[in-house]
Structures are given as C-alpha cells and as structure tokens.
Motif scaffolding. Structure first.
Motif, PDB file in Angstrom:
ATOM      1  N   UNK A   1      -0.428   8.315  -0.443  1.00 43.02           N
ATOM      2  CA  UNK A   1       0.404   7.257  -1.015  1.00 43.02           C
ATOM      3  C   UNK A   1      -0.245   6.622  -2.241  1.00 43.02           C
ATOM      4  N   UNK A   2      -1.575   6.677  -2.307  1.00 40.76           N
ATOM      5  CA  UNK A   2      -2.281   6.097  -3.451  1.00 40.76           C
ATOM      6  C   UNK A   2      -1.983   6.807  -4.752  1.00 40.76           C
TER       7      UNK A   2
ATOM      8  N   UNK B   1       4.485   2.751   3.002  1.00 45.48           N
ATOM      9  CA  UNK B   1       5.050   3.398   1.819  1.00 45.48           C
ATOM     10  C   UNK B   1       6.085   2.530   1.126  1.00 45.48           C
ATOM     11  N   UNK B   2       6.942   1.865   1.915  1.00 48.49           N
ATOM     12  CA  UNK B   2       7.957   0.999   1.322  1.00 48.49           C
ATOM     13  C   UNK B   2       7.325  -0.214   0.646  1.00 48.49           C
TER      14      UNK B   2
ATOM     15  N   UNK C   1       3.285  -2.456  -5.635  1.00 42.64           N
ATOM     16  CA  UNK C   1       2.126  -1.566  -5.575  1.00 42.64           C
ATOM     17  C   UNK C   1       0.777  -2.265  -5.634  1.00 42.64           C
ATOM     18  N   UNK C   2       0.720  -3.428  -6.263  1.00 35.27           N
ATOM     19  CA  UNK C   2      -0.564  -4.104  -6.442  1.00 35.27           C
ATOM     20  C   UNK C   2      -1.085  -4.764  -5.170  1.00 35.27           C
ATOM     21  N   UNK C   3      -0.212  -4.894  -4.157  1.00 32.55           N
ATOM     22  CA  UNK C   3      -0.651  -5.544  -2.922  1.00 32.55           C
ATOM     23  C   UNK C   3      -1.196  -4.561  -1.899  1.00 32.55           C
TER      24      UNK C   3
ATOM     25  N   UNK D   1      -6.886   0.862   3.049  1.00 34.99           N
ATOM     26  CA  UNK D   1      -5.971   0.843   4.184  1.00 34.99           C
ATOM     27  C   UNK D   1      -6.051   2.122   5.008  1.00 34.99           C
ATOM     28  N   UNK D   2      -6.261   3.249   4.354  1.00 33.04           N
ATOM     29  CA  UNK D   2      -6.316   4.512   5.101  1.00 33.04           C
ATOM     30  C   UNK D   2      -7.441   4.488   6.118  1.00 33.04           C
TER      31      UNK D   2
END
Length: 200
Positions: A98-99, A170-171, A177-179, A185-186
């Motif tokens: 996702x990154x 993902x949503x 995106x900046x949060x 997180x992974x």
C-alpha cells in the motif's frame, strides 16, 4: 535489420492491457459510473468496437478489471505452504504494498468501496472478498493443525477481521495519504496478529 512481427495473441494481450489500464484511470479519476465502453476505447486509443470485442459488455469489463487489479498484490506467497508464517507475510506484504500503491490497486479499492452501493459491482466484490477470506481461513486452519496457531482461534472470524482491517487501511490511505505510515503500520499490524494468533 530483422523485425519480428507480433503474433495475433501478443497484439490481443497488448490491446487488453491498454484497455484495462484506461478503465482503471477512468475509475480513479471519475468513478465507476463514468465508465463506458466508448470512453475506455477513446482513452486507450481504440474504438468502442475493440472494447466490445475484448469484453462484450461493461459488466464483463468491470469483472476483468476487478481480477486484474488484485493480481500479484503480494508476490511470493504462491510457494509458501498454508499456515501462520504465510498469513503474517500476507499481512505484512499487503500493508507494505500500500505504501507504493499503483493505479490498478487504487482502482481496486475504489471499486470495492463503490460495490456497497453499485448493484453491478456487489456480486464481483463479494466473490473477491470471499476468495480472500477463504485463503486466510486456510492459513489459520493450517496453523492450528501445525500447532503454530492457538487452537481456540476461529478461522472465519479471523479472516473477516483481517480483510476488514487491510481494506480499511487502504481506504484511509486513499482518503488521506499523509496520515498512514505504511512501513511502520505493516510491522505494528503484523506483530498484533502474531501475538493474537500464536500458540503459547
């Protein structure tokens, strides 16, 4: 100078890839309701007739796009046996991917969200999510059988929770995106599930 003529199959594959890419661009920019065979053909530089020839209908195009956008999101899992290690690698790989979310995966998440209110999308994404959950259930069940996962872990509930968490992250990434620090997180989420599932 020798030139190699593309085979008919190569031309077909190239055209289909261009059409799917154009469809993904339209979904990302304008949503699924903007998707028509004519607009996809125009965006890809082909006629509507070519789009109809490849997919037959808008519904078939969306189904193919849904499958194409999910393919290969977490590479390298095919060679791993079902179990806790594979499950944790899937979670870690999904969030890591996702990154660097690309067009196709962005389109998948947007289509998935729209499936809640778009009747033409709902059956496709119910099937995609069920396949995802089935894969996760298999990993949990195999982990229990191997003794790596707690025997009281409930495969169906774990699968629903993981799909909800991954899709939800993902949503959030699409919305702001900046949060979302996907690299950090992974590790956090993978460790969370390792501790929640690992047998004592």
């Amino acid at each position: 100078m020798v030139t190699t003529r593309r085979t008919q199959q190569e031309r077909r594959d190239r055209a289909e890839a261009a059409l799917l890419n154009a469809a993904a661009e339209l979904v990302v920019q304008h949503g699924v309701r903007s998707l028509t065979l004519a607009r996809v053909g125009e965006r890809a530089g082909y006629s509507r007739g070519i789009v109809t020839h490849h997919f037959g209908s808008k519904q078939a195009l969306i189904e193919r796009l849904a499958r194409a956008t999910q393919t290969g999101f977490v590479p390298g899992l095919e060679d791993l046996p079902p179990g806790l290690d594979r499950l944790l690698r899937l979670i870690n790989g999904y969030l890591g991917a996702l990154g660097d979310i690309g067009l196709m995966h962005r389109a998948f998440l947007l289509l998935w969200a729209e499936a809640a209110t778009a009747s033409e999308l709902a059956p496709i994404f119910r099937e995609r999510d069920e396949a995802f959950r089935r894969d996760l259930r298999s990993d949990v069940a195999a982990g229990i059988a191997d003794g790596d996962v707690r025997p009281d872990a409930e495969p169906d509930g774990v699968a629903v929770a993981i799909v909800g968490q991954l899709r939800g992250v993902g949503m959030q990434l699409l919305l702001d995106p900046h949060t979302v620090d996907t690299a950090r997180l992974s590790h956090t989420v993978t460790d969370q599930w390792r501790r929640a599932l690992r047998a004592s």
